[in-house]
Each structure stands twice: as structure tokens, then as C-alpha cells.
Motif scaffolding. Structure first.
Motif, PDB file in Angstrom:
ATOM      1  N   ASP A  97     -28.655  19.566 -95.285  1.00 39.79           N
ATOM      2  CA  ASP A  97     -29.253  18.458 -94.556  1.00 39.79           C
ATOM      3  C   ASP A  97     -28.556  18.344 -93.211  1.00 39.79           C
ATOM      4  N   SER A  98     -29.208  17.722 -92.253  1.00 38.29           N
ATOM      5  CA  SER A  98     -28.665  17.677 -90.900  1.00 38.29           C
ATOM      6  C   SER A  98     -27.387  16.842 -90.854  1.00 38.29           C
ATOM      7  N   PRO A  99     -26.455  17.206 -89.979  1.00 38.49           N
ATOM      8  CA  PRO A  99     -25.236  16.418 -89.832  1.00 38.49           C
ATOM      9  C   PRO A  99     -25.516  14.945 -89.547  1.00 38.49           C
ATOM     10  N   SER A 100     -26.541  14.667 -88.751  1.00 43.52           N
ATOM     11  CA  SER A 100     -26.848  13.268 -88.423  1.00 43.52           C
ATOM     12  C   SER A 100     -27.294  12.498 -89.660  1.00 43.52           C
ATOM     13  N   ASP A 101     -28.078  13.144 -90.532  1.00 46.06           N
ATOM     14  CA  ASP A 101     -28.519  12.473 -91.764  1.00 46.06           C
ATOM     15  C   ASP A 101     -27.333  12.243 -92.703  1.00 46.06           C
ATOM     16  N   VAL A 102     -26.441  13.222 -92.757  1.00 43.31           N
ATOM     17  CA  VAL A 102     -25.255  13.090 -93.613  1.00 43.31           C
ATOM     18  C   VAL A 102     -24.370  11.952 -93.121  1.00 43.31           C
ATOM     19  N   LEU A 103     -24.121  11.909 -91.816  1.00 43.74           N
ATOM     20  CA  LEU A 103     -23.272  10.863 -91.252  1.00 43.74           C
ATOM     21  C   LEU A 103     -23.891   9.479 -91.440  1.00 43.74           C
ATOM     22  N   LYS A 104     -25.192   9.391 -91.300  1.00 46.23           N
ATOM     23  CA  LYS A 104     -25.878   8.112 -91.500  1.00 46.23           C
ATOM     24  C   LYS A 104     -25.711   7.648 -92.942  1.00 46.23           C
ATOM     25  N   ALA A 105     -25.849   8.604 -93.882  1.00 46.96           N
ATOM     26  CA  ALA A 105     -25.685   8.258 -95.295  1.00 46.96           C
ATOM     27  C   ALA A 105     -24.263   7.797 -95.597  1.00 46.96           C
ATOM     28  N   LEU A 106     -23.294   8.420 -94.966  1.00 52.62           N
ATOM     29  CA  LEU A 106     -21.889   8.089 -95.220  1.00 52.62           C
ATOM     30  C   LEU A 106     -21.503   6.715 -94.682  1.00 52.62           C
ATOM     31  N   GLU A 107     -22.321   6.155 -93.801  1.00 60.35           N
ATOM     32  CA  GLU A 107     -22.034   4.830 -93.261  1.00 60.35           C
ATOM     33  C   GLU A 107     -22.244   3.745 -94.305  1.00 60.35           C
ATOM     34  N   SER A 108     -23.062   4.038 -95.316  1.00 54.93           N
ATOM     35  CA  SER A 108     -23.346   3.035 -96.337  1.00 54.93           C
ATOM     36  C   SER A 108     -22.240   2.998 -97.391  1.00 54.93           C
ATOM     37  N   ASN A 155     -25.805  23.042-103.074  1.00 51.96           N
ATOM     38  CA  ASN A 155     -27.252  23.222-103.129  1.00 51.96           C
ATOM     39  C   ASN A 155     -27.737  23.221-104.575  1.00 51.96           C
ATOM     40  N   ARG A 156     -26.979  23.894-105.447  1.00 53.68           N
ATOM     41  CA  ARG A 156     -27.324  23.901-106.874  1.00 53.68           C
ATOM     42  C   ARG A 156     -27.274  22.482-107.432  1.00 53.68           C
ATOM     43  N   ALA A 157     -26.240  21.724-107.081  1.00 54.07           N
ATOM     44  CA  ALA A 157     -26.112  20.349-107.559  1.00 54.07           C
ATOM     45  C   ALA A 157     -27.251  19.475-107.038  1.00 54.07           C
ATOM     46  N   LYS A 158     -27.609  19.677-105.777  1.00 52.40           N
ATOM     47  CA  LYS A 158     -28.716  18.914-105.204  1.00 52.40           C
ATOM     48  C   LYS A 158     -30.001  19.174-105.966  1.00 52.40           C
ATOM     49  N   GLN A 159     -30.289  20.428-106.230  1.00 54.03           N
ATOM     50  CA  GLN A 159     -31.500  20.779-106.967  1.00 54.03           C
ATOM     51  C   GLN A 159     -31.479  20.180-108.370  1.00 54.03           C
ATOM     52  N   THR A 160     -30.309  20.227-109.012  1.00 54.81           N
ATOM     53  CA  THR A 160     -30.173  19.692-110.363  1.00 54.81           C
ATOM     54  C   THR A 160     -30.459  18.191-110.399  1.00 54.81           C
ATOM     55  N   LEU A 161     -29.902  17.457-109.452  1.00 54.83           N
ATOM     56  CA  LEU A 161     -30.119  16.010-109.418  1.00 54.83           C
ATOM     57  C   LEU A 161     -31.564  15.662-109.071  1.00 54.83           C
ATOM     58  N   MET A 162     -32.137  16.385-108.131  1.00 48.81           N
ATOM     59  CA  MET A 162     -33.516  16.095-107.731  1.00 48.81           C
ATOM     60  C   MET A 162     -34.490  16.384-108.868  1.00 48.81           C
ATOM     61  N   GLU A 163     -34.195  17.397-109.653  1.00 53.54           N
ATOM     62  CA  GLU A 163     -35.043  17.710-110.814  1.00 53.54           C
ATOM     63  C   GLU A 163     -34.993  16.594-111.857  1.00 53.54           C
ATOM     64  N   GLN A 164     -33.931  15.799-111.827  1.00 50.59           N
ATOM     65  CA  GLN A 164     -33.784  14.694-112.767  1.00 50.59           C
ATOM     66  C   GLN A 164     -34.292  13.373-112.203  1.00 50.59           C
ATOM     67  N   GLY A 165     -34.825  13.423-111.004  1.00 49.32           N
ATOM     68  CA  GLY A 165     -35.437  12.225-110.438  1.00 49.32           C
ATOM     69  C   GLY A 165     -34.618  11.473-109.413  1.00 49.32           C
ATOM     70  N   TYR A 166     -33.451  11.999-109.034  1.00 47.75           N
ATOM     71  CA  TYR A 166     -32.674  11.355-107.970  1.00 47.75           C
ATOM     72  C   TYR A 166     -33.411  11.570-106.644  1.00 47.75           C
ATOM     73  N   LYS A 167     -33.543  10.484-105.887  1.00 47.93           N
ATOM     74  CA  LYS A 167     -34.440  10.510-104.732  1.00 47.93           C
ATOM     75  C   LYS A 167     -33.756  10.800-103.401  1.00 47.93           C
ATOM     76  N   ASN A 168     -32.480  10.453-103.291  1.00 49.01           N
ATOM     77  CA  ASN A 168     -31.800  10.555-101.998  1.00 49.01           C
ATOM     78  C   ASN A 168     -30.552  11.416-102.127  1.00 49.01           C
ATOM     79  N   VAL A 169     -30.745  12.720-102.142  1.00 47.80           N
ATOM     80  CA  VAL A 169     -29.641  13.653-102.334  1.00 47.80           C
ATOM     81  C   VAL A 169     -29.530  14.555-101.111  1.00 47.80           C
ATOM     82  N   LEU A 170     -28.333  14.643-100.558  1.00 53.09           N
ATOM     83  CA  LEU A 170     -28.121  15.448 -99.353  1.00 53.09           C
ATOM     84  C   LEU A 170     -27.052  16.504 -99.591  1.00 53.09           C
TER      85      LEU A 170
END
Length: 198
Positions: free
Chosen positions: A94-105, A172-187
Motif C-alpha cells: 500500500d502507498s506510504p501516504s495511506d500507511v502513514l494516515k492509518a498510523l495516525e489513528s 502480503n501473505r498475512a494481508k491476504q489471509t486477513l482479507m479472506e476472513q473478512g477484515y476490511k482495512n488491511v495494509l
């Protein structure tokens, strides 16, 4: 002779500028980005060309009339690893800007999927230590994130999760695993070295 003296002066100025840049901190160098420019040099280099040297330098030094096109400013981001683009494309970063935005929360979970030995050598430190969690993955699987493991680690599937590893492959493997289980916001933030450079 005048052009030769001018070339020597320009070279000294550029070396001084590069030395200054080398001493800058990673946080400072992150302010610089690759900016495409198109320049046609008809005479000696201008002040802008002295401060923003291009990849084609010889003609600029002697004042060539040959155009320089689609070049990049030297002050590209120097903090990201040289193989970042290749790994990013191969592992769906995911883009650095999206990652940094997520980390602000404060509600974002930072998931480290590296081995215990790797973690012992250093890890990413979120603002709140409680945001950091770990579950070891391989490039092929994430045993701790299946059979109910992910729900124990991250109960809400609406939680934003930023994942990193050593190079981005396991993340990337972890992201795919979580998204397959229904997690919506994974970067996928890539590797630790990438995350620290954002």
C-alpha cells in the motif's frame, strides 16, 4: 578557458551540496521526492540547474545546445531502499501516504509477522505500545491467523491493520489471509526498513 573555470566552480558547488544532503536525517530526506522535469540548455547552466542537477551532467557543464528531457531531480527520496519499487509491485504494497494516515489513528493495529529473532533485533514502535501485535508468518502461510487466531488477536474486522515483515512478502501473505476472513482495512507496509523510511 572561461567554460573550464565555470565547470570547475559548478563541480565544487555540487559536491558541497551533496555533502550537505548526506548529513541530513532520514526525516529530512523524506521531504524530497522525484519530480520529473524537462530542461533545454542553450547556454551555461542556470541557477535552477545548479541546485537541481540532472542525470545528464556533462552537457550541462559545458553549456550544450542539446536538449535534456524526462530527467529527474537528484533530490529523490534517499531514505527508501533501492529495491523498494520492485518489491512494492511484486507484493502489493500500500502507498506510504495511506500507511502513514492509518498510523495516525490510535485504533490502528500494527501487526509484525516476522520471527522472534528478527523482532529481537528491532521493531516498529507505534505511539501506543498496545497497538503493536505479532503473529509469525512464512511466505506460504500464517498459522497464527487461521482457525480463530486472527479473531483473538484482532477481534473487530473493521479495525485498520498495518502489517510489516522483513521485505513485504510475509506481510502480503498475512494481508491476504486477513482479507479472506473478512477484515476490511488491511495494509501491507512492506518491510521494517520501508516502514521506518516512510
Amino acid at each position: 578557458k572561461h567554460q573550464l573555470n565555470q565547470s570547475i566552480t559548478i563541480t565544487m558547488m555540487r559536491r558541497s551540496l551533496l555533502s550537505t544532503l548526506a548529513l541530513m536525517t532520514p526525516s529530512a530526506t523524506r521531504a524530497f521526492h522525484v519530480v520529473p522535469v524537462t530542461t533545454v540548455i542553450h547556454t551555461a547552466p542556470s541557477a535552477q540547474q545548479l541546485l537541481w542537477p540532472t542525470t545528464t551532467t556533462t552537457s550541462a557543464m559545458i553549456g550544450s545546445a542539446r536538449p535534456i528531457s524526462s530527467s529527474s531531480i537528484l533530490f529523490a527520496s534517499t531514505s527508501l531502499p533501492s529495491d523498494y519499487d520492485e518489491r512494492s509491485k511484486a507484493n502489493d504494497f500500500d502507498s506510504p501516504s495511506d500507511v502513514l494516515k492509518a498510523l495516525e489513528s490510535p485504533d490502528t493495529i500494527v501487526l509484525d509477522v516476522r520471527s522472534a529473532d528478527e523482532i529481537a533485533q528491532g521493531k516498529y514502535e507505534p505511539k501506543d505500545p498496545a497497538q503493536w501485535k505479532t503473529s509469525q508468518c512464512t511466505p506460504q502461510e500464517c498459522p497464527g491467523l487461521i482457525n480463530g487466531g486472527s479473531e483473538k488477536l484482532i477481534p473487530s474486522k473493521d479495525t485498520t491493520v498495518v502489517i510489516y515483515c522483513g521485505s513485504g512478502i510475509r506481510a502480503n501473505r498475512a494481508k491476504q489471509t486477513l482479507m479472506e476472513q473478512g477484515y476490511k482495512n488491511v495494509l501491507n507496509a512492506g518491510g521494517l526498513k520501508d516502514l521506518n523510511a516512510y
